[in-house]
Design a protein around this motif. Structure first.
Motif: not given
Length: 282
Positions: A48-51, A252-262, A273-274, A278-280
């Motif tokens: 899902h990232l290789a494109d 000095g930032t806020e953490p980005v929240v990713f799906p799921g847990g650890h 992947a999405q 978006v983050t990058l």
């Protein structure tokens, strides 16, 4: 989703031979795994990232196909960082992107500090970096890791797994996942990886003395972007969650929240992947 074929390669580095895989096209994105994960750990995430990226995955030295010249010799976090720098020198023409999960996030911070300019962006998802925490929490984090090592020494994996689950806030019986995931059975190779991770790499983490401010300083000088990330469902009491918050505070930032847990990158690969894209791209 792109249909691509992964290319497996090897790289000789001081003290080891690294196995790595390359798939896709575009900017180089290295995925550095959590726990006992090797290059195959993110088999559901990579397609899902290789494109959009040239995705690089690898077996850390001592895991699976990345063999050590002297298996009895301790492995250090500095060596892991040096391995990443040498690997990226093989596959990237300039600063690369890196998403590190747990152990991989801790290695990414070492790369930024030890090899300025190798990374253009690092996403550090709940890095297992006790030095980021206040002294009391740092001691508890290290004590938890030592307790898991003791449980493994006395009871093997069956004794260690409950302690690992508590440490990371994981409930295998109730935690949600996406549908259609590739099975990850507890093969002999994976069992050996767990043994190396617990017995050797935990010690590398707990004995490391990297000043957590050093990668932040090095990133500022080299123009590297560090992004702290947490799992949406990770319990706030989990120490690696606290490490991500502490890193964000240093930045000095806020953490980005990713799906799921650890372990959201393996439980929710499509959503992860999405989120990475978006983050990058931000």
């Amino acid at each position: 989703m792109a249909t691509t074929i992964a290319t497996a390669r090897t790289l000789s580095v001081p003290g080891a031979t690294l196995h790595y895989q390359v798939e896709g096209s575009g900017p180089v994105l290295l995925l550095s795994q959590s726990g006992e994960g090797d290059a195959d750990r993110t088999v559901d995430l990579v397609p899902h990232l290789a494109d959009a990226f040239t995705v690089v995955t690898y077996d850390r030295r001592g895991l699976s196909r990345s063999t050590l010249e002297d298996p009895a010799r301790p492995v250090t976090m500095a060596e892991h960082a040096d391995d990443v720098a040498r690997l990226l020198a093989e596959v990237a023409d300039g600063p690369a992107l890196m998403a590190g999960f747990s152990m991989g996030g801790a290695i990414g911070l070492q790369v930024v500090a030890r090899h300025p300019g190798v990374l253009g962006t690092l996403i550090a998802h709940e890095p297992v970096t006790p030095n980021l925490l206040p002294e009391a929490d740092r001691a508890r984090h290290r004590a938890e890791l030592a307790a898991i090592q003791e449980a493994y020494a006395s009871g093997g994996l069956s004794g260690a797994f409950p302690a690992i689950a508590r440490h990371l806030g994981i409930d295998p019986a109730h935690d949600d996942t996406e549908d259609g995931l590739t099975p990850q059975p507890m093969t002999p190779r994976r069992q050996a990886n767990f043994g190396f991770f617990i017995g050797t790499e935990f010690t590398a983490v707990t004995t490391d003395r990297l000043d957590p401010a050093e990668p932040v300083r090095a990133a500022a000088l080299a123009g590297t972007r560090i992004i702290a990330a947490t799992g949406r469902t990770t319990r706030p009491t989990v120490h690696t969650y606290g490490c991500a918050l502490a890193l964000a505070d240093l930045l000095g930032t806020e953490p980005v929240v990713f799906p799921g847990g650890h372990n959201g990158n393996t439980a929710f690969p499509r959503a992860t992947a999405q989120a990475l894209k978006v983050t990058l791209a931000a």
